[in-house]
Design an enzyme around this catalytic site. Structure first.
Site, PDB file in Angstrom:
ATOM      1  N   LYS A  81       0.840  -1.195   0.000  1.00 37.43           N
ATOM      2  CA  LYS A  81       0.000   0.000   0.000  1.00 37.43           C
ATOM      3  C   LYS A  81       0.877   1.248   0.000  1.00 37.43           C
ATOM      4  O   LYS A  81       1.870   1.326   0.723  1.00 37.43           O
ATOM      5  CB  LYS A  81      -0.913  -0.017   1.217  1.00 37.43           C
ATOM      6  CG  LYS A  81      -1.936   1.112   1.264  1.00 37.43           C
ATOM      7  CD  LYS A  81      -2.868   0.947   2.470  1.00 37.43           C
ATOM      8  CE  LYS A  81      -3.914   2.044   2.520  1.00 37.43           C
ATOM      9  NZ  LYS A  81      -4.843   1.868   3.678  1.00 37.43           N
ATOM     10  N   SER A 156      -9.730   1.691   2.643  1.00 32.90           N
ATOM     11  CA  SER A 156      -8.827   2.446   1.792  1.00 32.90           C
ATOM     12  C   SER A 156      -7.769   1.583   1.110  1.00 32.90           C
ATOM     13  O   SER A 156      -7.077   2.052   0.200  1.00 32.90           O
ATOM     14  CB  SER A 156      -8.141   3.525   2.623  1.00 32.90           C
ATOM     15  OG  SER A 156      -7.321   2.942   3.639  1.00 32.90           O
ATOM     16  N   SER A 180     -10.168  -0.703   6.981  1.00 36.09           N
ATOM     17  CA  SER A 180      -9.614  -0.520   5.637  1.00 36.09           C
ATOM     18  C   SER A 180      -8.797  -1.676   5.091  1.00 36.09           C
ATOM     19  O   SER A 180      -8.324  -1.617   3.963  1.00 36.09           O
ATOM     20  CB  SER A 180      -8.771   0.765   5.590  1.00 36.09           C
ATOM     21  OG  SER A 180      -9.618   1.893   5.636  1.00 36.09           O
TER      22      SER A 180
END
Length: 498
Positions: A81, A156, A180
């Site tokens: 990420k 996210s 998330s």
């Protein structure tokens, strides 16, 4: 051969490389080729580090040839990420204000991955500064769900979840602040884990809400997630919130997968109004499955969970208001209006106006208001009191049962654009996942079937602080019972992207 390699699990790839059946470079090249074939539609990656990945793979092959000891996941590719600092590739946090920024240091998790021989394929898309549930808040455009490219992959950490679901990487790392990791895992049909808060280091993780952010693994199997959990976790003296305790035996638990005699609590507050009928049906079947495997199931009420959503949306914005104050156009990142005539305050205002997206601005404003003089006790203070009540609910529940279960998300993946103009509807996507973030305990999402719309449903399993092994034990049991169905479905999705 390349296609076969991308379909393998992380554990299978590690075993094949250790046996000399395939090299780390061949494995990496296969996944880079898969990214080249599919990512123009999935858009999971913001940056593909082709040369760095191939160099890291060659280094693993050289060490293996020299007979050096290697980590359990040496040579296995991973999607990281874009919220973790990396010296050799940009870290943008999905924001225009950090477009092109190259950090001067690696995050602790980045360092641990490199030390373990894990090959970082690149950085994945995300909601800006991890604020969102769909990746639609990314300054670089949304990612797409591999199950249905017209739908969101969650957020996210949607980019990492989509990369794993699309067979672009066998492993991914995300961050869980209000769900998330678990929410995108559920809607993308993969496994996602929020470790105990402090179990994985936040050093080098660009902060959203410091008392909530938890890095964790994404994978296609529970065992793969456990192997990654073990590599990335452990005490870090660089992180003041890091727990100085051994990593729970998550890999052994994932290999065990036996729930006979385990006490499982169903939380009625997380499995009622607002959940799609198809989601509830799959959840009920998963609970019945666990009971058939020998678990003892009972309903356990957690009355204050109903207040988790509003409490979270006071605490998280308040912390983000403080954390994002560092983006002032003076030290790094974007700078707008610095023509020699504007004041520092004007440059800061112009930069933030252009660099931050609408959702980030909304949360900064909410948080600043909640922390302001005269409102602190009424809003932020009250939210923290509710947080304490939620923690007590968990403590009382875990005196009665070993783990709690619920649906991971109230709905399956929703269409892109459907909730963009309705923040409250977007926030509800995290309804079931937020309590564990507020309390800091461990939680996992494992696929438990498909809803009538043909999209994945996730089962959430929650355990006490530092009892992370329990979520892997239960997750592995569910996975083993449903494995053939889930496996075939994932393969079908991969073929559809070919």
């Amino acid at each position: 051969m390349a296609g076969e390699l991308t379909m393998m699990t992380a554990a299978g790839l590690a075993a094949a490389m250790a046996a000399g059946e395939v090299s780390a470079l061949e494995v990496t090249d296969a996944h880079l080729a898969r990214i080249g074939d599919a990512d123009d539609r999935v858009r999971a990656f913001l940056h593909v580090a082709t040369e760095q990945a191939r160099q890291a793979a060659r280094a693993v092959d050289q060490r293996r040839a020299a007979g050096e000891p290697l980590g359990a996941l040496a040579g296995v590719p991973l999607a990281l990420k874009d919220v973790f600092t990396t010296t050799d590739m940009p870290t943008t946090c999905g924001s225009a204000i950090l477009d092109g920024w190259r950090p001067p240091y690696d995050a602790t998790i980045t360092r641990r991955l490199r030390a373990g021989g894990v090959v970082i394929l690149g950085k994945t898309n995300m909601d800006e500064f991890a604020m969102g549930s769909s990746t639609e808040n990314s300054a670089f455009g949304p990612s797409h769900n591999p199950w249905d490219l017209s739908r969101v992959p969650g957020g996210s950490s949607g980019g990492s979840a989509a990369a794993v679901a699309a067979f672009e990487a066998p492993l991914g790392i995300g961050t869980d602040t209000g769900g998330s990791i678990r929410q995108p895992a559920a809607v993308c049909g993969v496994v996602g884990v929020k470790p105990t808060y402090g179990g994985s280091s936040r050093y080098g993780l660009v902060a959203f809400a410091s008392s909530l952010d938890s890095p964790g693994p994404l994978a296609r199997t529970v065992l793969d997630a456990a192997l990654l959990h073990e590599v990335m976790s452990g005490h870090d003296p660089c992180d003041a919130t890091s727990v100085d305790a051994p990593v729970p035996p998550v890999v052994a638990a994932a290999r065990q997968g036996d729930v006979s005699g385990l006490r499982i609590g169903v939380v009625p507050e997380l499995s009622g109004e607002g959940c799609q009928p198809g989601v509830l049906a799959r959840f009920s079947e998963a609970v019945e499955l666990l009971e058939s495997l020998g678990a003892k199931v009972a309903e356990v009420s957690c009355p204050h969970f109903s207040y988790a959503l509003p409490a979270y949306y006071l605490i998280a914005p308040s912390e983000c208001s403080s954390n994002l104050a560092r983006f002032d156009a003076m030290r790094y990142g974007l700078r707008v209006g610095d023509d020699g005539t504007a004041s520092a305050e004007e440059v800061m205002s112009l930069t933030r106006a252009q660099g931050f997206g609408a959702e980030v601005k909304r949360r900064i404003m909410l948080g600043t208001y909640a922390l302001s003089s005269g409102y602190y006790d009424a809003y932020y203070g009250k939210a923290q009191q509710v947080r304490t009540l939620i923690i007590r609910d968990f403590e009382a529940a875990f005196e009665q049962v070993d783990v709690l279960v619920s649906p991971t998300t109230p709905t399956t993946a929703f269409p892109l654009g459907e909730r963009v103009d309705d923040p409250l509807a977007m926030y509800v996507a995290d309804l079931c996942t937020i309590p564990s973030d507020l309390a800091g305990n461990a939680a996992l999402s494992v696929p438990c079937g498909l809803a009538p719309d043909g999209l994945p449903v996730g089962l959430q399993i929650m355990a006490p602080v530092l009892a992370d092994d329990r979520i892997y034990r239960v997750g592995a049991a569910v996975e083993a019972a449903l494995d053939s169905r889930r496996g075939h479905r994932l393969l079908d999705q991969a073929k559809g992207l070919s």
